[in-house]
Design a protein around this motif. Structure first.
Motif, short mmCIF file in Angstrom:
data_model
loop_
_atom_site.label_atom_id
_atom_site.label_comp_id
_atom_site.label_asym_id
_atom_site.label_seq_id
_atom_site.Cartn_x
_atom_site.Cartn_y
_atom_site.Cartn_z
N GLU A 211 6.81 30.85 -8.60
CA GLU A 211 8.21 31.32 -8.56
C GLU A 211 9.08 30.33 -7.78
O GLU A 211 10.22 30.05 -8.17
N TYR A 212 8.52 29.81 -6.70
CA TYR A 212 9.24 28.81 -5.90
C TYR A 212 9.55 27.57 -6.74
O TYR A 212 10.67 27.04 -6.70
N ARG A 213 8.58 27.12 -7.53
CA ARG A 213 8.79 25.92 -8.35
C ARG A 213 9.89 26.15 -9.37
O ARG A 213 10.75 25.28 -9.59
N HIS A 214 9.89 27.32 -10.01
CA HIS A 214 10.93 27.62 -11.02
C HIS A 214 12.32 27.63 -10.38
O HIS A 214 13.29 27.11 -10.95
N LEU A 215 12.44 28.22 -9.20
CA LEU A 215 13.73 28.28 -8.51
C LEU A 215 14.18 26.89 -8.09
O LEU A 215 15.37 26.55 -8.21
N MET A 216 13.26 26.07 -7.58
CA MET A 216 13.61 24.71 -7.20
C MET A 216 13.97 23.88 -8.43
O MET A 216 14.87 23.03 -8.38
N GLU A 217 13.28 24.12 -9.51
CA GLU A 217 13.55 23.36 -10.73
C GLU A 217 14.96 23.63 -11.25
O GLU A 217 15.63 22.72 -11.74
N ALA A 218 15.41 24.87 -11.12
CA ALA A 218 16.77 25.21 -11.56
C ALA A 218 17.81 24.43 -10.75
O ALA A 218 18.83 23.98 -11.29
N CYS A 219 17.56 24.25 -9.46
CA CYS A 219 18.47 23.48 -8.61
C CYS A 219 18.41 21.99 -8.95
O CYS A 219 19.45 21.32 -9.05
N LEU A 220 17.20 21.48 -9.16
CA LEU A 220 17.04 20.06 -9.46
C LEU A 220 17.62 19.69 -10.82
O LEU A 220 18.07 18.56 -11.03
N GLN A 221 17.62 20.65 -11.74
CA GLN A 221 18.25 20.40 -13.04
C GLN A 221 19.76 20.16 -12.88
O GLN A 221 20.33 19.31 -13.56
N GLU A 222 20.39 20.91 -11.98
CA GLU A 222 21.80 20.70 -11.71
C GLU A 222 22.03 19.35 -11.01
O GLU A 222 23.00 18.64 -11.30
N TYR A 223 21.13 19.01 -10.09
CA TYR A 223 21.22 17.69 -9.45
C TYR A 223 21.14 16.58 -10.51
O TYR A 223 21.89 15.60 -10.46
N TYR A 224 20.22 16.74 -11.45
CA TYR A 224 20.05 15.73 -12.50
C TYR A 224 21.31 15.64 -13.36
O TYR A 224 21.73 14.55 -13.74
N ARG A 225 21.91 16.77 -13.65
CA ARG A 225 23.12 16.79 -14.50
C ARG A 225 24.28 16.04 -13.86
O ARG A 225 24.97 15.26 -14.51
N VAL A 226 24.52 16.26 -12.56
CA VAL A 226 25.70 15.71 -11.92
C VAL A 226 25.50 14.27 -11.43
O VAL A 226 26.46 13.54 -11.19
N LEU A 227 24.23 13.83 -11.26
CA LEU A 227 23.96 12.49 -10.76
C LEU A 227 24.23 11.45 -11.85
O LEU A 227 23.91 11.66 -13.02
N LYS A 228 24.81 10.31 -11.46
CA LYS A 228 25.07 9.23 -12.40
C LYS A 228 23.75 8.59 -12.86
O LYS A 228 22.81 8.48 -12.06
N PRO A 229 23.65 8.15 -14.12
CA PRO A 229 22.44 7.46 -14.59
C PRO A 229 22.18 6.20 -13.75
O PRO A 229 23.11 5.48 -13.39
N GLY A 230 20.93 5.95 -13.45
CA GLY A 230 20.57 4.79 -12.65
C GLY A 230 20.77 4.98 -11.16
O GLY A 230 20.54 4.06 -10.38
N HIS A 231 21.16 6.19 -10.73
CA HIS A 231 21.40 6.45 -9.31
C HIS A 231 20.29 7.31 -8.72
O HIS A 231 19.42 7.82 -9.42
N TRP A 232 20.36 7.48 -7.40
CA TRP A 232 19.21 7.97 -6.63
C TRP A 232 19.39 9.36 -6.04
O TRP A 232 20.50 9.77 -5.72
N ILE A 233 18.25 10.01 -5.87
CA ILE A 233 18.19 11.27 -5.11
C ILE A 233 17.09 11.11 -4.06
O ILE A 233 16.01 10.55 -4.34
#
Length: 521
Positions: A211-233
């Motif tokens: 359950e923790y992984r699914h919840l974190m994955e939902a947040c990381l998907q948003e991070y991936y969406r807003v981050l510019k291609p070729g940039h870092w997290i």
């Protein structure tokens, strides 16, 4: 200054109790949960029980005064000053002999057996003054800062591919009961965390690692969406559980990020638990990952089913990896440049994109040697090799690295033995290195925690009770002149409980139990 309770003190308490009949905090019951409910046994069932009679009255009177302030901006700031004062105005303000005054124990709703009576009004005024001074020069709106308090799994106000860099310090699985700890403040603001979307491993919330992984994955998907291609997290993370650590890495990869580096961060300023508990984590792990750039994505659509697509990914990935890692003046092995890790990253990228992997592991190893330059078991691009060779010449050499590739329980146990032969280390020292090794773990092998591996393969003595016979015999023969503290000895694969042929000695920090060992030898 010390004094006994006198009649004036008792009269003041009675007067405060009488005033509380008309002016008091609302009787908000504590929420269900491990962190909050464990206080029930000492009589804390509602928020106001965290305060003594006098402090309860002061806080209630201040809230009433703040509520009638007409200017909403000032009213909010005054409430901010008050709520930030609450731990220091409550029974959580424990006595501290090493400094003036006292303070709460962070990360827990802890009420000490010896508390320091706070001065509520003085504490509130000090906080209000600090906040007021920080707002004297307001930040220009032209600079474009955005401060938001919301769930990271939904960021509708941030456009796609618009953020240059993301640093995130996510919930560490089950280390803290975040919403339960926040409840102390939220009860005064009447705004409560929705536990449904809280990313946490919690028995009271019936949430496990999955359950923790699914919840974190939902947040990381948003991070991936807003981050510019070729940039870092950058993800800062700390946990001793291999399953929780694996959940974070899996969530990152499933969202599209490519992990480029895992390193440890010693924050120097440790928590009370980290200082006092030998097995507590003293270092956080830093995961550095990137969002593949648009050029690679576009080329991959054309080359995915060909071998060239494999080498295009590897070539691009190598550009992102650190050329060197340092431990003081020495160079460290960069595991992300290991051929097997590179193969795993390539396979993960293909699987995520939904394409079959066009070459086998053996073909990949051969092709890697033909196309890229190898140094010390690591692969580089031509321009990177020059930098690596130059830094190697000017450094103090390479650290004694464990060359073994860890992929399952057997190889991890052997890795631990080699690691402990090189240097005596504590659990807290080993754990960050152990977590980094999990990156190459076979996906079909169940991951074990470090404590499990140590308990199953190493003999542990914590300085309490009789010294185990194996340790006694070994020390009597080899350590007669040494003052030995807590000790762990690995007896390898020997089946005899009386074996005296240890492979590894593992010394921990000294504890009060060292005297028992000294008396034995």
């Amino acid at each position: 200054y010390e004094k006994l309770v006198d009649s004036d003190d008792l009269a003041a308490i009675k007067e405060a109790e009488k005033l509380l009949e008309t002016t008091s905090l609302p009787p908000v019951p504590m929420m269900l949960g491990k962190e909050t409910q464990r206080n029930t046994g000492i009589g804390i069932t509602h928020i106001h029980h965290f305060f003594t009679t006098r402090e309860h009255l002061f806080v209630a009177l201040l809230i009433n005064k703040i509520k009638v302030v007409k200017d909403s901006g000032i009213r909010v700031m005054l409430m901010f000053a008050l709520t930030s004062s609450l731990p220091y105005t409550s029974r959580m303000r424990r006595f501290r002999a090493d400094r003036k005054g006292g303070g709460p124990l962070s990360g827990t709703l802890y009420v000490s057996s010896l508390i320091t009576p706070p001065h509520v009004l003085r504490t509130f005024e000090r906080n209000a003054k600090t906040i007021g001074e920080s707002l004297v020069n307001p930040v220009s709106k032209l600079r474009g800062q955005v401060v938001s308090t919301q769930s990271a799994n939904c960021l509708p106000n941030i456009p796609e591919n618009s953020v240059d860099y993301i640093f995130t310090d996510p919930p560490f699985g089950h280390n803290f009961d975040y919403s339960e700890l926040n409840f102390f403040w939220e009860a005064f603001l009447s705004v409560f965390t929705s536990q449904t979307s809280e990313a946490i491993v919690s028995t009271s919330q019936k949430k496990g690692v999955e359950e923790y992984r699914h919840l974190m994955e939902a947040c990381l998907q948003e991070y991936y969406r807003v981050l510019k291609p070729g940039h870092w997290i950058t993800v800062e993370f700390s946990n001793t559980k291999a399953a929780v650590w694996n959940a974070i890495q899996t969530a990152l990869e499933r969202c599209g990020f490519v992990v480029a580096n895992v390193a440890s961060l010693d924050k120097k300023q440790h928590s009370f638990k980290a200082v006092m508990t030998p097995t507590a984590v003293k270092q956080d792990l830093i995961i550095t990952a990137y969002k593949p750039n648009g050029g690679l994505e576009e080329r991959f659509e054309q080359e995915a089913e060909t071998e060239e697509g494999v080498w295009d990914f590897v070539r691009t990935h190598l550009k992102y990896l650190p050329v060197t890692k340092h431990q003081g003046a020495l160079l460290q092995f960069v595991p992300e440049r290991d051929s097997r890790i590179l193969f795993d990253q390539m396979v993960a990228y293909y699987v995520r994109k939904g394409y079959p992997v066009p070459i086998s592991s053996q073909e990949f190893q051969i092709g890697l040697t033909q196309r890229f330059i190898e140094r010390d078991g690591m692969y580089f691009l031509p321009d990177q090799v020059a930098e690596y060779d130059r830094k190697k010449m000017t450094s103090g050499g390479m650290t004694e690295t464990v060359e073994m590739f860890v992929k399952d329980e057997a190889s991890m146990t052997q890795w631990l033995r080699q690691l402990l032969k090189q240097k005596q280390q504590t659990f807290a020292d080993i754990n960050p290195q152990f977590m980094q090794q999990l990156g190459g773990w076979d996906k079909n092998e169940a991951q074990l925690d470090l404590r499990e591996l140590l308990n199953q393969n190493f003999l542990c003595y914590d300085g309490k009770g009789p010294v185990p016979e194996q340790i006694h015999a070994y020390l009597s023969s080899n350590w007669k002149d040494k003052c030995v503290f807590d000790l762990v000895i690995d007896f390898g694969t020997s089946q005899s409980p009386k074996s005296t042929r240890p492979l590894t000695t593992y010394l921990c920090p000294s504890r009060p139990g060292h005297q028992a060992l000294r008396n034995n030898f």
